[in-house]
Motif scaffolding. Structure first.
Motif, mmCIF file in Angstrom:
data_model
loop_
_atom_site.group_PDB
_atom_site.id
_atom_site.type_symbol
_atom_site.label_atom_id
_atom_site.label_comp_id
_atom_site.label_asym_id
_atom_site.label_seq_id
_atom_site.Cartn_x
_atom_site.Cartn_y
_atom_site.Cartn_z
ATOM 1 N N GLU A 1 -1.796 -3.613 -8.114
ATOM 2 C CA GLU A 1 -2.579 -4.093 -7.649
ATOM 3 C C GLU A 1 -2.410 -5.776 -7.791
ATOM 4 O OE1 GLU A 1 -4.472 -1.159 -9.647
ATOM 5 O OE2 GLU A 1 -3.766 0.435 -8.008
ATOM 6 N N ARG B 1 2.076 0.081 -11.185
ATOM 7 C CA ARG B 1 0.955 0.075 -9.642
ATOM 8 C C ARG B 1 -0.214 -0.889 -10.361
ATOM 9 N NH1 ARG B 1 -3.764 3.971 -9.940
ATOM 10 N NH2 ARG B 1 -2.688 4.253 -11.932
ATOM 11 N N LYS C 1 0.765 -1.087 -0.338
ATOM 12 C CA LYS C 1 0.365 0.008 -0.349
ATOM 13 C C LYS C 1 0.326 1.151 -0.709
ATOM 14 C CE LYS C 1 -4.086 -1.830 -0.068
ATOM 15 N NZ LYS C 1 -5.205 -2.352 -0.942
ATOM 16 N N GLN D 1 1.746 2.080 -3.274
ATOM 17 C CA GLN D 1 0.901 2.212 -4.702
ATOM 18 C C GLN D 1 0.955 3.632 -4.381
ATOM 19 O OE1 GLN D 1 -1.475 0.694 -6.861
ATOM 20 N NE2 GLN D 1 -0.298 -1.225 -6.866
ATOM 21 N N ARG E 1 1.027 6.994 -6.683
ATOM 22 C CA ARG E 1 0.166 8.097 -7.256
ATOM 23 C C ARG E 1 0.736 9.355 -7.113
ATOM 24 N NH1 ARG E 1 -3.703 4.566 -4.388
ATOM 25 N NH2 ARG E 1 -5.035 3.071 -5.959
#
Length: 113
Positions: free
Chosen positions: A111, A107, A67, A70, A74
């Motif tokens: 996921e 990314r 996480k 991620q 972003r």
């Protein structure tokens, strides 16, 4: 002092001594071994390049599955999006687009894990 006088009749010999011939032979042998080793090294690099790239991709995907990674991806993508417009004036936007595209791929792959 006779040693310091220059002999006008002195002509350097053109014949090679046994030592210089032996040295040249050893040097040529060493150069041959080095060129063989460098060819082996280049072949090794070529054969390991693709597996190394595959492992690098797997490692990227693994780290992108966290996480915090991620979130970092972003944030980096958002920052690059802000920089993309001003950089388009100096034709560096294609590089920024490439990096952003790569970040999105990593990314999304992260996921899926």
């Amino acid at each position: 002092d006779e040693d310091s006088e220059v002999d006008p009749d002195y002509v350097p010999g053109t014949e090679e001594s046994q030592d210089s011939l032996e040295y040249r032979s050893e040097t040529e042998t060493e150069i041959g071994v080095i060129s063989e080793k460098s060819e082996e090294y280049l072949a090794l690099v070529e054969t390991t390049k693709e597996p190394a790239d595959n492992h690098r991709g797997l490692v990227q995907e693994y780290f992108a599955s966290f996480k915090i990674a991620q979130l970092g991806i972003r944030l980096a993508d958002s920052g690059l999006a802000i920089l993309e417009s001003p950089l388009s004036l100096v034709s560096a936007s294609s590089k920024v687009q490439y990096v952003r595209r790569h970040l999105r791929v990593v990314r999304r792959a992260g996921e899926k894990l």
